[in-house]
Scaffold this motif. Structure first.
Motif, mmCIF file in Angstrom:
data_model
loop_
_atom_site.group_PDB
_atom_site.id
_atom_site.type_symbol
_atom_site.label_atom_id
_atom_site.label_comp_id
_atom_site.label_asym_id
_atom_site.label_seq_id
_atom_site.Cartn_x
_atom_site.Cartn_y
_atom_site.Cartn_z
ATOM 1 N N TRP A 52 -8.779 -1.839 0.593
ATOM 2 C CA TRP A 52 -7.899 -0.719 0.207
ATOM 3 C C TRP A 52 -7.248 -1.068 -1.119
ATOM 4 C CZ3 TRP A 52 -2.940 0.843 -1.014
ATOM 5 C CH2 TRP A 52 -2.622 2.191 -0.794
ATOM 6 N N LYS A 81 11.535 -2.713 1.596
ATOM 7 C CA LYS A 81 10.802 -2.726 2.880
ATOM 8 C C LYS A 81 9.318 -3.066 2.661
ATOM 9 C CE LYS A 81 14.352 -1.444 5.261
ATOM 10 N NZ LYS A 81 15.090 -2.426 6.021
ATOM 11 N N GLY A 82 8.771 -3.779 3.640
ATOM 12 C CA GLY A 82 7.355 -4.128 3.568
ATOM 13 C C GLY A 82 7.058 -4.995 2.352
ATOM 14 N N ILE A 106 4.454 -3.739 6.594
ATOM 15 C CA ILE A 106 4.173 -2.395 7.106
ATOM 16 C C ILE A 106 2.667 -2.288 7.281
ATOM 17 C CG2 ILE A 106 4.307 0.077 6.598
ATOM 18 C CD1 ILE A 106 6.770 -0.713 4.765
ATOM 19 N N CYS A 108 -0.439 -0.300 7.726
ATOM 20 C CA CYS A 108 -1.020 1.053 7.636
ATOM 21 C C CYS A 108 -2.375 1.066 8.314
ATOM 22 C CB CYS A 108 -1.178 1.483 6.187
ATOM 23 S SG CYS A 108 0.375 1.557 5.300
ATOM 24 N N GLU A 115 -2.858 -9.345 1.509
ATOM 25 C CA GLU A 115 -2.667 -8.372 0.433
ATOM 26 C C GLU A 115 -1.964 -8.981 -0.762
ATOM 27 O OE1 GLU A 115 -0.034 -5.613 3.054
ATOM 28 O OE2 GLU A 115 0.534 -5.143 0.996
ATOM 29 N N ASP A 132 -1.088 -1.959 -4.858
ATOM 30 C CA ASP A 132 -1.271 -2.706 -3.607
ATOM 31 C C ASP A 132 -2.770 -2.846 -3.351
ATOM 32 O OD1 ASP A 132 -1.228 -3.707 -1.034
ATOM 33 O OD2 ASP A 132 -0.340 -1.931 -0.109
ATOM 34 N N ASP A 134 -5.474 -4.543 -0.586
ATOM 35 C CA ASP A 134 -5.566 -5.128 0.760
ATOM 36 C C ASP A 134 -6.978 -5.620 1.032
ATOM 37 O OD1 ASP A 134 -3.085 -3.973 0.844
ATOM 38 O OD2 ASP A 134 -3.370 -2.948 2.750
#
Ligand code: SME
Length: 158
Positions: A52, A81-82, A106, A108, A115, A132, A134
Motif C-alpha cells: 500500500w 495518532k497512529g 492504526i 487499516c 511501514e 505512508d 506499507d
C-alpha cells in the motif's frame, strides 16, 4: 501518450535507482500536485511491489486520505495518532519494523506488517501531509527507503 515503467533491477536500491528518473520524467510533464502524488503512488506500488502506498493530507487539523494505491484505507487520522499522525507531530520519518509493536498503530488492513511514513513539508517547513508506505513483510523498510522516498518527495512542487 503511453507511459510505462521499466524495472529490471534486482536489489531494492537498484530498483529505486531505476525508478527515480522515470518518476522525475512523469512529474516534469505535470504541475498539479494531486496528479503527481497519484502517479508517485502508482509508480511506487507497481515499481517497488509495495502493499500500500498513499498520501494523507492535512485538512483542518486531521490527516485525510489522499491519492493512494492498494486496498481501501482509513480516511481520517488525528494529530499524534497512529504512525502517520505521530510522524506529522514529530516532523520526522518513522520506520516501523513491526506494526504490532507500535503503540497506537492504526490498522487499516491486517495484512500490513511494517511501514514507513515520511512527512511532506512545504517551503515554510510546515507539514502538509505524509507519505505512508506499507508492506506485507515484517521489517521491510530501512534507511535506503527513507533516502529514496525523501528524494522522490522532493520532486513534488507543493
Ligand atoms: N497504519 C497507519 C494508518 C494508515 S494505513 O496503514 C494505510 C497509521 O498507524 O497511522
Amino acid at each position: 501518450m503511453a507511459k510505462e515503467l521499466k524495472i529490471t533491477a534486482i536489489t531494492k536500491e537498484e530498483q529505486y535507482i531505476q525508478l527515480i528518473p522515470q518518476i522525475k520524467a512523469l512529474l516534469s510533464d505535470e504541475n498539479d500536485a494531486i496528479s503527481n502524488m497519484a502517479n508517485i503512488c502508482a509508480a511506487l506500488k507497481f515499481g517497488m511491489s509495495f502493499f500500500w502506498v498513499g498520501f494523507y493530507l492535512v485538512k483542518e487539523n486531521q490527516l485525510v486520505l489522499g491519492p493512494f494505491q492498494g486496498p481501501v484505507a482509513c480516511t481520517r487520522i488525528d494529530f499524534g495518532k497512529g504512525v502517520c499522525g505521530s510522524a506529522w507531530q514529530k516532523k520526522h520519518v518513522l520506520i516501523v519494523p513491526d506494526v504490532e509493536q507500535f503503540s497506537g498503530h492504526i490498522s487499516c488492513n491486517s495484512l500490513s506488517k511494517s511501514e514507513i511514513v515520511i512527512p511532506l513539508v512545504d517551503s515554510n517547513k510546515k507539514v502538509i501531509g505524509v507519505l505512508d508506505v506499507d508492506s506485507e513483510k515484517l521489517n521491510n523498510f530501512d534507511n535506503i527507503d527513507e533516502r529514496y522516498l525523501i528524494e522522490i518527495l522532493s520532486y513534488l512542487v507543493i
